[in-house]
Write a protein that holds these residues in place. Structure first.
Motif, PDB file in Angstrom:
ATOM      1  N   ASP A   1      68.237 -42.595  -7.559  1.00 49.54           N
ATOM      2  CA  ASP A   1      69.192 -41.515  -7.783  1.00 49.54           C
ATOM      3  C   ASP A   1      70.576 -41.815  -7.229  1.00 49.54           C
ATOM      4  OD1 ASP A   1      67.865 -39.736  -9.356  1.00 49.54           O
ATOM      5  OD2 ASP A   1      67.047 -38.541  -7.725  1.00 49.54           O
ATOM      6  N   GLU A   2      70.784 -43.031  -6.726  1.00 44.39           N
ATOM      7  CA  GLU A   2      72.098 -43.409  -6.212  1.00 44.39           C
ATOM      8  C   GLU A   2      72.985 -43.911  -7.355  1.00 44.39           C
ATOM      9  OE1 GLU A   2      73.128 -42.958  -3.096  1.00 44.39           O
ATOM     10  OE2 GLU A   2      71.170 -42.028  -2.684  1.00 44.39           O
ATOM     11  N   ASP A   3      74.197 -43.349  -7.465  1.00 43.64           N
ATOM     12  CA  ASP A   3      75.137 -43.835  -8.468  1.00 43.64           C
ATOM     13  C   ASP A   3      75.648 -45.217  -8.078  1.00 43.64           C
ATOM     14  OD1 ASP A   3      74.859 -41.531  -9.932  1.00 43.64           O
ATOM     15  OD2 ASP A   3      76.690 -40.587  -9.178  1.00 43.64           O
TER      16      ASP A   3
ATOM     17  N   MET B   1      75.066 -44.454 -13.497  1.00 44.52           N
ATOM     18  CA  MET B   1      74.491 -43.178 -13.062  1.00 44.52           C
ATOM     19  C   MET B   1      73.132 -43.395 -12.403  1.00 44.52           C
ATOM     20  SD  MET B   1      75.306 -40.440 -16.087  1.00 44.52           S
ATOM     21  CE  MET B   1      76.989 -40.093 -16.623  1.00 44.52           C
ATOM     22  N   GLY B   2      72.825 -42.567 -11.398  1.00 45.53           N
ATOM     23  CA  GLY B   2      71.478 -42.509 -10.872  1.00 45.53           C
ATOM     24  C   GLY B   2      70.543 -41.991 -11.945  1.00 45.53           C
TER      25      GLY B   2
ATOM     26  N   ARG C   1      70.488 -38.150 -12.733  1.00 43.67           N
ATOM     27  CA  ARG C   1      71.768 -37.766 -13.329  1.00 43.67           C
ATOM     28  C   ARG C   1      71.874 -38.287 -14.755  1.00 43.67           C
ATOM     29  NH1 ARG C   1      77.612 -40.143 -11.903  1.00 43.67           N
ATOM     30  NH2 ARG C   1      78.900 -38.663 -13.070  1.00 43.67           N
TER      31      ARG C   1
END
Length: 263
Positions: free
Chosen positions: A126-128, A170-171, A174
């Motif tokens: 979930d990390e961009d 994007m993660g 997202r």
């Protein structure tokens, strides 16, 4: 148009619930509903058109859930949504006049590539990350996927999600949320074009839409709750499942080609 028995309509509505749940998380719900519609005796173009109607409701339901949770960036999607609109309109028109057999060769190869990326590639979380393209440049990619979605559709959600992760940084959750907005645009535009040609079975599409809404809400909430732990494996399973479904058809040209290689 084909007249269907009430029990067949009920089964198609149950298929729509399952498709809505899968679509909200990983895409590919069309590989549940389109074969079901064809098995019910509905002509191919009418099946694709009616599928777009019911899928639009499920995608709208999932999009609403993600938007209310603040997961969709419509400012960033301004240009991609515009190109998706144009691509989907051209694709929906093309399906009424073109031969779709070449897709049956290309689609399984693309889906296997997606499954392998999420299975063996960098661990999507979930990390961009750093975006490789600007939103304007990404519009060309979104337009191409929109064309495919208007032309056929199943697997488009997986293509959107992969492109948003790899090209827009994007993660995964997202990307899944923003995928729904792009998918909704291509679905709605496709419905308009195909309806103008008289290909939509509105009563059946509306009935299945109820199941899609239920499945879409459940899928969106599950994706937001469990994140990549659910999305990543489901993307792999759905992609490989779609490949198996496509190649299970004895008339699939890729299956015939492979059988020829092995004698």
């Amino acid at each position: 148009m084909v007249e269907l028995a009430p029990e067949i309509i009920a089964l198609l509505c149950l298929a729509a619930v399952a498709a809505g749940f899968v679509d909200a998380i990983a895409g590919g719900g069309g590989l549940i509903t389109v074969p079901a519609l064809l098995a019910a005796g509905i002509p191919p173009v009418a099946a694709i058109a009616t599928n777009k109607v019911q899928a639009s409701f499920g995608t709208a339901s999932a999009t609403w859930s993600y938007w209310r949770a603040g997961r969709i960036d419509f400012g960033l999607l301004k240009w991609p949504l515009g190109s998706t609109l144009l691509g989907a309109a051209m694709g929906a028109f093309a399906v009424t006049v073109a031969d779709t057999r070449w897709l049956m060769v290309l689609l399984p190869v693309l889906l296997i590539a997606i499954a392998f990326y999420f299975l063996f590639g960098p661990k999507a979380n979930d990390e961009d990350a750093h975006a490789r393209l600007t939103p304007l440049a990404y519009s060309a990619v979104a337009g191409g996927i929109g064309f495919y979605d208007g032309f056929f559709g199943p697997g488009a959600g997986s293509f959107y999600a992969l492109s948003l992760v790899t090209l827009m940084g994007m993660g995964l959750t997202r990307a899944t949320a923003n995928t729904k907005a792009l998918n909704l645009m291509s679905n709605v535009v496709s419905v308009v074009v195909l309806a103008a040609g008289g290909h939509v079975m509105w009563l059946l599409g509306g009935s299945m839409a109820v199941g899609q809404i239920i499945g879409g809400r459940l899928g969106a909430h599950s994706a937001m709750r469990f994140g990549p732990r659910l999305i990543r494996p489901l993307l792999v399973v759905i992609s490989l499942g779609m490949v198996a479904k496509l190649l299970s058809d004895p008339s699939n040209p890729l299956r015939i080609m492979i059988a020829g290689w092995f004698g």
